[in-house]
Scaffold this active site. Structure first.
Site, PDB file in Angstrom:
ATOM      1  N   ARG A   1       1.211 -18.813  33.150  1.00  0.00           N
ATOM      2  CA  ARG A   1       2.587 -19.044  33.584  1.00  0.00           C
ATOM      3  C   ARG A   1       2.729 -18.874  35.092  1.00  0.00           C
ATOM      4  O   ARG A   1       3.456 -19.629  35.743  1.00  0.00           O
ATOM      5  CB  ARG A   1       3.519 -18.079  32.854  1.00  0.00           C
ATOM      6  CG  ARG A   1       4.960 -18.172  33.332  1.00  0.00           C
ATOM      7  CD  ARG A   1       5.877 -17.248  32.575  1.00  0.00           C
ATOM      8  NE  ARG A   1       7.254 -17.355  33.078  1.00  0.00           N
ATOM      9  CZ  ARG A   1       8.299 -16.767  32.526  1.00  0.00           C
ATOM     10  NH1 ARG A   1       8.138 -16.024  31.442  1.00  0.00           N
ATOM     11  NH2 ARG A   1       9.498 -16.920  33.045  1.00  0.00           N
TER      12      ARG A   1
ATOM     13  N   ASN B   1       7.059 -22.860  23.718  1.00  0.00           N
ATOM     14  CA  ASN B   1       7.616 -23.735  24.732  1.00  0.00           C
ATOM     15  C   ASN B   1       6.536 -24.582  25.402  1.00  0.00           C
ATOM     16  O   ASN B   1       5.369 -24.188  25.405  1.00  0.00           O
ATOM     17  CB  ASN B   1       8.324 -22.894  25.802  1.00  0.00           C
ATOM     18  CG  ASN B   1       9.783 -22.689  25.475  1.00  0.00           C
ATOM     19  OD1 ASN B   1      10.411 -23.506  24.812  1.00  0.00           O
ATOM     20  ND2 ASN B   1      10.341 -21.588  25.951  1.00  0.00           N
TER      21      ASN B   1
ATOM     22  N   CYS C   1      15.193 -23.032  19.261  1.00  0.00           N
ATOM     23  CA  CYS C   1      15.508 -22.347  20.513  1.00  0.00           C
ATOM     24  C   CYS C   1      16.838 -21.648  20.299  1.00  0.00           C
ATOM     25  O   CYS C   1      17.769 -22.242  19.734  1.00  0.00           O
ATOM     26  CB  CYS C   1      15.600 -23.340  21.665  1.00  0.00           C
ATOM     27  SG  CYS C   1      16.088 -22.597  23.252  1.00  0.00           S
ATOM     28  N   ASP C   2      16.954 -20.407  20.756  1.00  0.00           N
ATOM     29  CA  ASP C   2      18.186 -19.654  20.506  1.00  0.00           C
ATOM     30  C   ASP C   2      19.228 -19.834  21.606  1.00  0.00           C
ATOM     31  O   ASP C   2      20.323 -19.282  21.513  1.00  0.00           O
ATOM     32  CB  ASP C   2      17.887 -18.161  20.310  1.00  0.00           C
ATOM     33  CG  ASP C   2      17.176 -17.533  21.507  1.00  0.00           C
ATOM     34  OD1 ASP C   2      16.607 -18.274  22.317  1.00  0.00           O
ATOM     35  OD2 ASP C   2      17.181 -16.303  21.621  1.00  0.00           O
TER      36      ASP C   2
ATOM     37  N   HIS D   1      16.528 -27.235  26.189  1.00  0.00           N
ATOM     38  CA  HIS D   1      16.783 -26.815  27.572  1.00  0.00           C
ATOM     39  C   HIS D   1      17.455 -27.931  28.383  1.00  0.00           C
ATOM     40  O   HIS D   1      17.346 -27.954  29.610  1.00  0.00           O
ATOM     41  CB  HIS D   1      15.492 -26.352  28.254  1.00  0.00           C
ATOM     42  CG  HIS D   1      14.979 -25.056  27.703  1.00  0.00           C
ATOM     43  ND1 HIS D   1      13.858 -24.426  28.199  1.00  0.00           N
ATOM     44  CD2 HIS D   1      15.432 -24.259  26.696  1.00  0.00           C
ATOM     45  CE1 HIS D   1      13.644 -23.302  27.520  1.00  0.00           C
ATOM     46  NE2 HIS D   1      14.589 -23.195  26.605  1.00  0.00           N
TER      47      HIS D   1
ATOM     48  N   TYR E   1      19.975 -23.787  31.274  1.00  0.00           N
ATOM     49  CA  TYR E   1      18.814 -24.402  31.911  1.00  0.00           C
ATOM     50  C   TYR E   1      19.186 -25.639  32.725  1.00  0.00           C
ATOM     51  O   TYR E   1      18.390 -26.101  33.545  1.00  0.00           O
ATOM     52  CB  TYR E   1      17.751 -24.753  30.866  1.00  0.00           C
ATOM     53  CG  TYR E   1      17.011 -23.549  30.353  1.00  0.00           C
ATOM     54  CD1 TYR E   1      15.852 -23.098  30.975  1.00  0.00           C
ATOM     55  CD2 TYR E   1      17.476 -22.839  29.248  1.00  0.00           C
ATOM     56  CE1 TYR E   1      15.172 -21.982  30.515  1.00  0.00           C
ATOM     57  CE2 TYR E   1      16.814 -21.725  28.781  1.00  0.00           C
ATOM     58  CZ  TYR E   1      15.662 -21.294  29.410  1.00  0.00           C
ATOM     59  OH  TYR E   1      15.001 -20.184  28.951  1.00  0.00           O
TER      60      TYR E   1
ATOM     61  N   ARG F   1      15.930 -15.447  27.059  1.00  0.00           N
ATOM     62  CA  ARG F   1      17.354 -15.143  27.046  1.00  0.00           C
ATOM     63  C   ARG F   1      17.607 -13.965  26.118  1.00  0.00           C
ATOM     64  O   ARG F   1      16.942 -13.815  25.106  1.00  0.00           O
ATOM     65  CB  ARG F   1      18.125 -16.370  26.536  1.00  0.00           C
ATOM     66  CG  ARG F   1      19.584 -16.312  26.887  1.00  0.00           C
ATOM     67  CD  ARG F   1      20.338 -17.415  26.167  1.00  0.00           C
ATOM     68  NE  ARG F   1      21.659 -17.576  26.700  1.00  0.00           N
ATOM     69  CZ  ARG F   1      22.630 -16.701  26.539  1.00  0.00           C
ATOM     70  NH1 ARG F   1      22.418 -15.601  25.880  1.00  0.00           N
ATOM     71  NH2 ARG F   1      23.828 -16.927  27.045  1.00  0.00           N
TER      72      ARG F   1
END
Length: 505
Positions: free
Chosen positions: A90, A144, A165-166, A195, A245, A341
């Site tokens: 990442r 993701n 996705c929450d 997103h 996002y 999140r």
């Protein structure tokens, strides 16, 4: 019934297990199989999972393994929550574009592109194993970038996959709080890609409330501080409520300036937090202090939540770090589920694209409402809502990532979209949505074109397709920069992107 978590030694699995214990009456799992490629993390997080199950009198067995085939064999449901390349991957994803003054974020723009190229081949290999070892399983994908991962699984494998996705559920709960309404009394219409979604209608007591919220957006932000990334002026011009996002699309220069003004990226923050956490957990567990390990875990998770989007939106300065962000090219020595999140939520109940929020989890549910309760518990609740709706054949309306099938006009049927669906034993079926605002659709079409090309590149290893994908992203200003970033990613990620060959090499 067996449930398998692939990438299960991540920090979020403990919450998933707690929720699974609480809701066992509706989802009678007998075996929970946790798989991870890291034996160290598997032993550390695994021991805490086992203790959570013991303390909760879990009516299921917990099994740990590094072997994917063993983990999925005979599973009814498989949950994907991997981070290919770990936190170090990442960091590279985010730093490479920042070296060229372009937004570095793990799922948006070049960062999400690199993450998809690293991750899709791995999950397609796992999909082949599932086809062999658990051909009837349903796969719930939280890995993701969820839209592209789920699309790759649909286009290039035979497994049954649903992406989750929450963020949409969390946004619904924010709205319910602001309106001082019981969550199940409001309904919203949500549409888009993962997103990249918007709300264009809110109903409460038969009245449309979207304009009220937009016109008093400052008050909404006071109740939902992370939404301060959007100015009231922008929201009033849009006349829509965007997923947070969208900040990276509407204000990429501002977000990039804030990130470069800090001393480390979000990826570096998380890498440091996770490294410190694992070290602390190993220390406490080595001394037999399980309670202290749980306290350390809770403290780090709280810190992650508090700092969510603070740096990128300019709401807080980054903590100090030994290595800052340089405007120079990254040197070759630069080195778990990824949504961050906070676990806020709402529930379900949609008609014609509307999704209605559920009550809190301690509210007595009426017949047929049990699964809807789950969505009020963040990503874990949403995943279990999907699983329970399918297993128990309890029709439940949830916002998930599924093939378009005509839901959003102008997209292909096999394009993965994030919309309200009715989920039951037959899986998810998108609810009719109708026309959506054209400015949003223009961006959706552009990003979906980029996503299709990225999935194709990851599935074929074609350099030219990968370059075309990155160059087509709306946050990438030129073909020349796209090529330079792609070549940097190939060099920096080494074995993870070895199936591409840098042009000219």
């Amino acid at each position: 019934m067996k449930l398998t978590i692939i990438g299960g030694a991540g920090v979020r699995t403990l919450g998933f297990v707690r929720k699974l214990i609480e809701q066992h009456a509706l989802l009678p799992i007998r075996v929970l199989h946790i798989q991870d490629i890291s034996q160290t993390r598997l032993a550390t997080i695994g021991s805490m999972i086992a203790e959570t199950a013991r303390r909760g009198n879990a009516p299921f067995e917990v099994e740990l393994t590094t072997d994917v085939a063993e983990a999925v064999r005979g599973a009814a449901f498989v949950y994907f929550a991997i981070r290919e390349g770990g936190d170090a991957g990442r960091v590279i994803d985010e730093r490479v574009p920042l070296c060229y003054g372009i937004l570095g974020q793990e799922t948006i723009g070049p960062g999400g592109f690199a993450m998809a190229l690293r991750t899709i081949p791995v999950l397609l290999r796992y999909a082949r194993i599932i086809e062999r070892e658990a051909p009837d399983a349903w796969v719930v994908n939280f890995t993701n970038p969820a839209s592209m991962i789920t699309e790759a699984l649909h286009r290039h494998s035979g497994i049954r996959a649903i992406g989750i996705c929450d963020a949409p559920s969390s946004l619904k709960l924010d709205i319910a709080r602001y309106l001082k309404a019981a969550p199940d009394d409001i309904a919203i219409r949500y549409f888009g890609l993962n997103h990249l979604g918007w709300i264009d209608a809110i109903r409460l007591d038969g009245r449309e409330r979207l304009d009220d919220l937009i016109d008093r957006y400052e008050a909404f932000v006071a109740a939902s501080p992370h939404m301060a990334c959007f100015s009231p002026e922008r929201i009033r011009a849009l006349r829509l409520i965007p997923n947070e996002y969208l900040y990276y699309y509407y204000s990429p220069e501002e977000a990039t300036r804030h990130i470069l003004g800090g001393t480390r990226t979000r990826g570096q923050q998380i890498e440091a937090l996770n490294r410190q956490l694992i070290d602390r957990l190993q220390e406490e567990l080595g001394k037999g202090r399980m309670d202290a390990a749980f306290e350390a875990f809770a403290a780090v998770m709280k810190e992650r939540q508090i700092s969510y989007m603070q740096l990128e939106s300019g709401q807080a300065a980054s903590a100090a770090a030994p290595d800052g962000i340089s405007a120079a090219r990254p040197d070759s020595a630069a080195a778990g589920g990824s949504n961050e999140r906070p676990d806020l939520s709402t529930g379900s109940g949609a008609n014609n694209g509307w999704n209605r929020a559920s009550g809190e989890s301690n509210v007595e549910a009426g017949p047929g409402m049990e699964a809807a309760i789950y969505e009020n518990e963040g990503y874990a609740g949403l995943a279990l809502a999907v699983i329970t709706a399918i297993h128990g054949d309890r029709p439940t309306e949830l916002i998930v990532n599924v093939p378009n099938r005509g839901t959003l006009a102008g997209l292909e049927d096999d394009d993965i979209v994030e919309v309200a669906c009715l989920v039951d034993r037959g899986g998810p079926r998108p609810l009719p949505l109708g026309p959506v605002p054209e400015p949003a659709m223009r961006l959706i079409r552009q990003v979906k074109h980029y996503e299709r090309l990225t999935v194709q590149a990851a599935a074929t290893g074609c350099y030219e397709t990968a370059l075309a994908a990155l160059a087509s992203h709306p946050l990438v200003p030129s073909d020349d920069l796209a090529e330079r970033m792609l070549n940097d990613y190939i060099r920096e990620h080494g074995d993870s992107l070895a199936y591409f060959t840098e042009r000219g090499s």
